[in-house]
Write a protein that holds these residues in place. Structure first.
Motif, PDB file in Angstrom:
ATOM      1  N   VAL A  15     -10.204  -4.177  -9.853  1.00 31.86           N
ATOM      2  CA  VAL A  15      -9.763  -5.293  -9.017  1.00 31.86           C
ATOM      3  C   VAL A  15     -10.136  -5.014  -7.566  1.00 31.86           C
ATOM      4  O   VAL A  15      -9.805  -3.962  -7.012  1.00 31.86           O
ATOM      5  N   GLU A  16     -10.824  -5.969  -6.950  1.00 27.27           N
ATOM      6  CA  GLU A  16     -11.281  -5.800  -5.572  1.00 27.27           C
ATOM      7  C   GLU A  16     -10.652  -6.868  -4.690  1.00 27.27           C
ATOM      8  O   GLU A  16     -10.722  -8.059  -4.987  1.00 27.27           O
ATOM      9  N   ALA A  17     -10.046  -6.435  -3.604  1.00 28.60           N
ATOM     10  CA  ALA A  17      -9.436  -7.376  -2.673  1.00 28.60           C
ATOM     11  C   ALA A  17     -10.531  -8.062  -1.859  1.00 28.60           C
ATOM     12  O   ALA A  17     -11.511  -7.422  -1.461  1.00 28.60           O
TER      13      ALA A  17
ATOM     14  N   ALA B  67       0.826  -1.211   0.000  1.00 26.69           N
ATOM     15  CA  ALA B  67       0.000   0.000   0.000  1.00 26.69           C
ATOM     16  C   ALA B  67       0.853   1.252   0.000  1.00 26.69           C
ATOM     17  O   ALA B  67       0.532   2.240  -0.677  1.00 26.69           O
ATOM     18  N   GLU B  68       1.954   1.223   0.735  1.00 27.06           N
ATOM     19  CA  GLU B  68       2.833   2.387   0.784  1.00 27.06           C
ATOM     20  C   GLU B  68       3.454   2.692  -0.574  1.00 27.06           C
ATOM     21  O   GLU B  68       3.866   3.825  -0.826  1.00 27.06           O
ATOM     22  N   HIS B  69       3.506   1.693  -1.443  1.00 24.36           N
ATOM     23  CA  HIS B  69       4.067   1.897  -2.785  1.00 24.36           C
ATOM     24  C   HIS B  69       2.981   1.887  -3.853  1.00 24.36           C
ATOM     25  O   HIS B  69       3.263   1.635  -5.034  1.00 24.36           O
ATOM     26  N   GLY B  70       1.745   2.156  -3.431  1.00 24.16           N
ATOM     27  CA  GLY B  70       0.648   2.308  -4.379  1.00 24.16           C
ATOM     28  C   GLY B  70       0.123   1.016  -4.953  1.00 24.16           C
ATOM     29  O   GLY B  70      -0.497   1.013  -6.021  1.00 24.16           O
ATOM     30  N   LEU B  71       0.328  -0.107  -4.254  1.00 21.72           N
ATOM     31  CA  LEU B  71      -0.106  -1.409  -4.740  1.00 21.72           C
ATOM     32  C   LEU B  71      -1.196  -1.983  -3.837  1.00 21.72           C
ATOM     33  O   LEU B  71      -1.274  -1.662  -2.651  1.00 21.72           O
ATOM     34  N   LEU B  72      -1.996  -2.866  -4.415  1.00 17.85           N
ATOM     35  CA  LEU B  72      -3.091  -3.498  -3.690  1.00 17.85           C
ATOM     36  C   LEU B  72      -2.880  -5.005  -3.699  1.00 17.85           C
ATOM     37  O   LEU B  72      -2.606  -5.604  -4.743  1.00 17.85           O
ATOM     38  N   LEU B  73      -2.972  -5.624  -2.513  1.00 13.41           N
ATOM     39  CA  LEU B  73      -2.940  -7.086  -2.445  1.00 13.41           C
ATOM     40  C   LEU B  73      -4.295  -7.589  -2.933  1.00 13.41           C
ATOM     41  O   LEU B  73      -5.304  -7.458  -2.240  1.00 13.41           O
ATOM     42  N   SER B  74      -4.325  -8.159  -4.144  1.00 12.75           N
ATOM     43  CA  SER B  74      -5.608  -8.544  -4.735  1.00 12.75           C
ATOM     44  C   SER B  74      -6.070  -9.918  -4.278  1.00 12.75           C
ATOM     45  O   SER B  74      -7.268 -10.144  -4.121  1.00 12.75           O
ATOM     46  N   HIS B  75      -5.142 -10.838  -4.075  1.00 15.11           N
ATOM     47  CA  HIS B  75      -5.518 -12.149  -3.565  1.00 15.11           C
ATOM     48  C   HIS B  75      -4.258 -12.956  -3.270  1.00 15.11           C
ATOM     49  O   HIS B  75      -3.150 -12.578  -3.643  1.00 15.11           O
ATOM     50  N   THR B  76      -4.463 -14.069  -2.588  1.00 15.22           N
ATOM     51  CA  THR B  76      -3.396 -15.042  -2.353  1.00 15.22           C
ATOM     52  C   THR B  76      -3.926 -16.420  -2.718  1.00 15.22           C
ATOM     53  O   THR B  76      -5.134 -16.632  -2.800  1.00 15.22           O
ATOM     54  N   PHE B  77      -3.001 -17.354  -2.949  1.00 14.25           N
ATOM     55  CA  PHE B  77      -3.419 -18.728  -3.188  1.00 14.25           C
ATOM     56  C   PHE B  77      -2.293 -19.660  -2.750  1.00 14.25           C
ATOM     57  O   PHE B  77      -1.126 -19.268  -2.720  1.00 14.25           O
ATOM     58  N   PRO B  78      -2.627 -20.895  -2.371  1.00 20.35           N
ATOM     59  CA  PRO B  78      -1.590 -21.841  -1.948  1.00 20.35           C
ATOM     60  C   PRO B  78      -0.574 -22.048  -3.059  1.00 20.35           C
ATOM     61  O   PRO B  78      -0.936 -22.158  -4.236  1.00 20.35           O
ATOM     62  N   TYR B  79       0.683 -22.113  -2.679  1.00 20.88           N
ATOM     63  CA  TYR B  79       1.747 -22.233  -3.672  1.00 20.88           C
ATOM     64  C   TYR B  79       2.542 -23.494  -3.406  1.00 20.88           C
ATOM     65  O   TYR B  79       3.104 -23.685  -2.323  1.00 20.88           O
ATOM     66  N   GLU B  80       2.592 -24.375  -4.396  1.00 19.63           N
ATOM     67  CA  GLU B  80       3.345 -25.615  -4.305  1.00 19.63           C
ATOM     68  C   GLU B  80       4.688 -25.427  -5.018  1.00 19.63           C
ATOM     69  O   GLU B  80       4.741 -25.341  -6.244  1.00 19.63           O
ATOM     70  N   ALA B  81       5.739 -25.336  -4.258  1.00 14.96           N
ATOM     71  CA  ALA B  81       7.060 -25.042  -4.821  1.00 14.96           C
ATOM     72  C   ALA B  81       7.714 -26.324  -5.310  1.00 14.96           C
ATOM     73  O   ALA B  81       8.595 -26.887  -4.668  1.00 14.96           O
ATOM     74  N   ASP B  82       7.282 -26.764  -6.482  1.00 15.30           N
ATOM     75  CA  ASP B  82       7.804 -28.014  -7.039  1.00 15.30           C
ATOM     76  C   ASP B  82       9.080 -27.776  -7.834  1.00 15.30           C
ATOM     77  O   ASP B  82       9.159 -28.083  -9.021  1.00 15.30           O
ATOM     78  N   TYR B  83      10.072 -27.230  -7.194  1.00 15.31           N
ATOM     79  CA  TYR B  83      11.370 -27.052  -7.843  1.00 15.31           C
ATOM     80  C   TYR B  83      12.428 -27.027  -6.749  1.00 15.31           C
ATOM     81  O   TYR B  83      12.102 -27.066  -5.553  1.00 15.31           O
ATOM     82  N   ASN B  84      13.663 -26.951  -7.119  1.00 14.88           N
ATOM     83  CA  ASN B  84      14.761 -27.066  -6.160  1.00 14.88           C
ATOM     84  C   ASN B  84      14.923 -25.792  -5.339  1.00 14.88           C
ATOM     85  O   ASN B  84      15.340 -24.760  -5.860  1.00 14.88           O
ATOM     86  N   LEU B  85      14.595 -25.857  -4.065  1.00 12.64           N
ATOM     87  CA  LEU B  85      14.762 -24.713  -3.165  1.00 12.64           C
ATOM     88  C   LEU B  85      16.194 -24.735  -2.644  1.00 12.64           C
ATOM     89  O   LEU B  85      16.537 -25.520  -1.767  1.00 12.64           O
ATOM     90  N   SER B  86      17.015 -23.846  -3.158  1.00 14.96           N
ATOM     91  CA  SER B  86      18.456 -24.027  -2.923  1.00 14.96           C
ATOM     92  C   SER B  86      19.172 -22.811  -2.372  1.00 14.96           C
ATOM     93  O   SER B  86      20.380 -22.833  -2.248  1.00 14.96           O
ATOM     94  N   ALA B  87      18.462 -21.729  -2.077  1.00 16.30           N
ATOM     95  CA  ALA B  87      19.165 -20.506  -1.695  1.00 16.30           C
ATOM     96  C   ALA B  87      18.856 -20.142  -0.253  1.00 16.30           C
ATOM     97  O   ALA B  87      18.115 -19.212   0.030  1.00 16.30           O
ATOM     98  N   PHE B  88      19.409 -20.892   0.675  1.00 16.53           N
ATOM     99  CA  PHE B  88      19.222 -20.601   2.092  1.00 16.53           C
ATOM    100  C   PHE B  88      20.324 -19.657   2.558  1.00 16.53           C
ATOM    101  O   PHE B  88      21.474 -20.042   2.666  1.00 16.53           O
ATOM    102  N   ARG B  89      19.941 -18.391   2.781  1.00 22.96           N
ATOM    103  CA  ARG B  89      20.910 -17.369   3.202  1.00 22.96           C
ATOM    104  C   ARG B  89      22.096 -17.275   2.236  1.00 22.96           C
ATOM    105  O   ARG B  89      23.250 -17.153   2.639  1.00 22.96           O
TER     106      ARG B  89
END
Length: 448
Positions: A312-314, A266-288
């Motif tokens: 667009v309505e949240a 919101a501070e940068h003029g954006l609206l969170l329109s929605h969220t949805f479950p995300y299945e990260a089916d790829y290699n998660l490799s960047a820990f810190r």
């Protein structure tokens, strides 16, 4: 295949489910293996052959059989079939489900000539480039331009990540070029006037030890940066671990413990329109900043941010809100009220109508969910009847910031006082910090 089973090489162990160092595939964790390795070690498996593990039979198919939606990641796709299935038999119903979406998710009628597809995709902070490698072939087939970026320079990236070169080659072979040394918090310096229909950052995280302060700053800086290269009707997608986004917070305590994603948007003029479950089916490799996996929690979610356009309505449960009180002095004689009846004032209807119609922009919803009648002993010994109204500004189709809400509060005090007197020593008090709409109800219960 016998050699795989006897020698227990890492691909075999992954197939048997005995190791999870790079576990990303829902079946057996094949997600982290480059195409070259998978094709070499599993060369004996053609599209119609199958593997037997215990009581289950698994058919192998190359990832390129997925032509729509979201690709199953890894470089191999396994699907479960009944043991009694005829060897090599398949049907449309058995085909692997492809889940990647490359359409404008927040728009109802959008680019119908192109089936709603995005023009291009900018991926930021892509670890060892596994996500970009996983979707690059499909994007090429759909005619969507992919720009995959990482912060490290190429030589550093190759040293840190085991599959850096393999993923780079996969992306390049699909007709795209990964970019190195790109700071996700300064995108305009890299891309100038170029714009993107989707800008995606999967699981951003400060490189040091977990710290909400630094992670919030990273998220805020990225959203501000992404807004500068976002196409007019584009979307910013940010995948966050369970609880990080704050959009599901039901109490102020939960909200304050999150990264407060919608607040920075919101501070940068954006609206969170929605969220949805995300299945990260790829290699998660960047820990810190290291070539290590990381846990996502039970419910990782993709957060979609857009520029407000009045359409667009949240969803109500994701709307960002600010609140304040109006203290109305109730006269002994109802005839002293300028235009509203006492009943309308006490019910809050008149207050809500005045504020909604004169004080806030289109897309902000005003609620007056709580009211109390108090008898206040004044300094001169007299007793005054005060009606205390809780006024809430909700970001329905327009982002709500504290600064904006405080301006609306000033207007509300001015407009309401044209109809009823306000208690002078309660005027001019700054509105609350923004909070998600579900956290409002515990506040009302507390007040009543």
């Amino acid at each position: 295949m016998r050699a795989l089973a006897v020698r227990r090489s890492r691909p075999a162990l992954l197939l048997l489910g005995l190791t999870s160092r790079r576990l990303t595939c829902p079946a057996f964790g094949l997600g982290g293996w480059p195409t070259a390795i998978a094709s070499t070690r599993l060369r004996s498996l053609s599209g119609g052959e199958s593997l037997c593990f215990g009581r289950r039979r698994w058919n192998w198919r190359a990832i390129n059989t997925c032509n729509t939606g979201r690709q199953r990641v890894g470089h191999v796709c396994l699907r479960s079939t009944a043991t009694s299935t005829t060897e090599g038999a398949s049907s449309a119903a058995d085909a692997p489900t492809c889940k990647w979406e490359f359409t404008h998710l927040s728009r109802g009628e959008e680019n119908t000539a192109n089936n709603g597809r995005i023009r291009n995709l900018l991926v930021c902070g892509d670890g060892d480039l596994s996500y970009a490698a996983a979707v690059s072939s499909e994007l090429n087939g759909l005619g969507i331009e992919l720009v995959a970026t990482v912060l490290e320079e190429e030589d550093v990236h190759n040293d840190v990540y085991q599959y850096s070169k393999a993923n780079t080659e996969t992306i390049a072979s699909a007709g795209h070029a990964p970019l190195f040394g790109v700071d996700a918090t300064a995108l305009s310096t890299h891309f100038g006037d170029a714009t993107f229909d989707r800008i995606q950052f999967n699981f951003p995280h400060w490189r040091g030890k977990a710290n909400n302060r630094y992670n919030r700053q990273l998220l805020s800086d990225f959203l501000q940066s992404a807004a500068t290269v976002l196409s007019p009707r584009g979307e910013i997608h940010v995948a966050l671990c369970d609880g990080q986004g704050g959009s599901s917070a039901a109490t102020l305590e939960e909200w304050r413990g999150s990264w407060t994603a919608s607040l920075f948007a919101a501070e940068h003029g954006l609206l969170l329109s929605h969220t949805f479950p995300y299945e990260a089916d790829y290699n998660l490799s960047a820990f810190r900043g290291k070539d290590r996996g990381f846990a996502l929690g039970k419910n990782p979610a993709m957060h979609v941010f857009v520029r407000p356009d009045g359409e667009v309505e949240a969803p109500r449960e994701m709307q960002l809100c600010c609140r304040h009180e109006l203290h109305v002095v109730l006269p002994d004689d109802e005839r002293a009220l300028a235009a509203c009846g006492l009943d309308q004032i006490l019910e809050g209807d008149a207050i809500e109508t005045i504020v909604q119609s004169t004080c806030v922009p289109e897309g902000v919803r005003v609620e007056v969910p709580s009211r109390q009648i108090l008898a206040i002993q004044e300094g001169d010994g007299t007793t005054a009847r005060i009606a205390v109204f809780l006024v809430v500004y909700c970001g329905e189709r327009h982002p709500v910031t504290r600064a904006d809400a405080d301006r609306w509060r000033e207007l509300a005090e001015t407009e309401v006082e044209k109809h009823v007197p306000l208690r002078e020593n309660r005027r001019g008090r700054t509105v609350s910090r923004p909070f998600p709409y579900p956290a409002l109800h515990p506040e009302i219960k507390y007040r009543t």
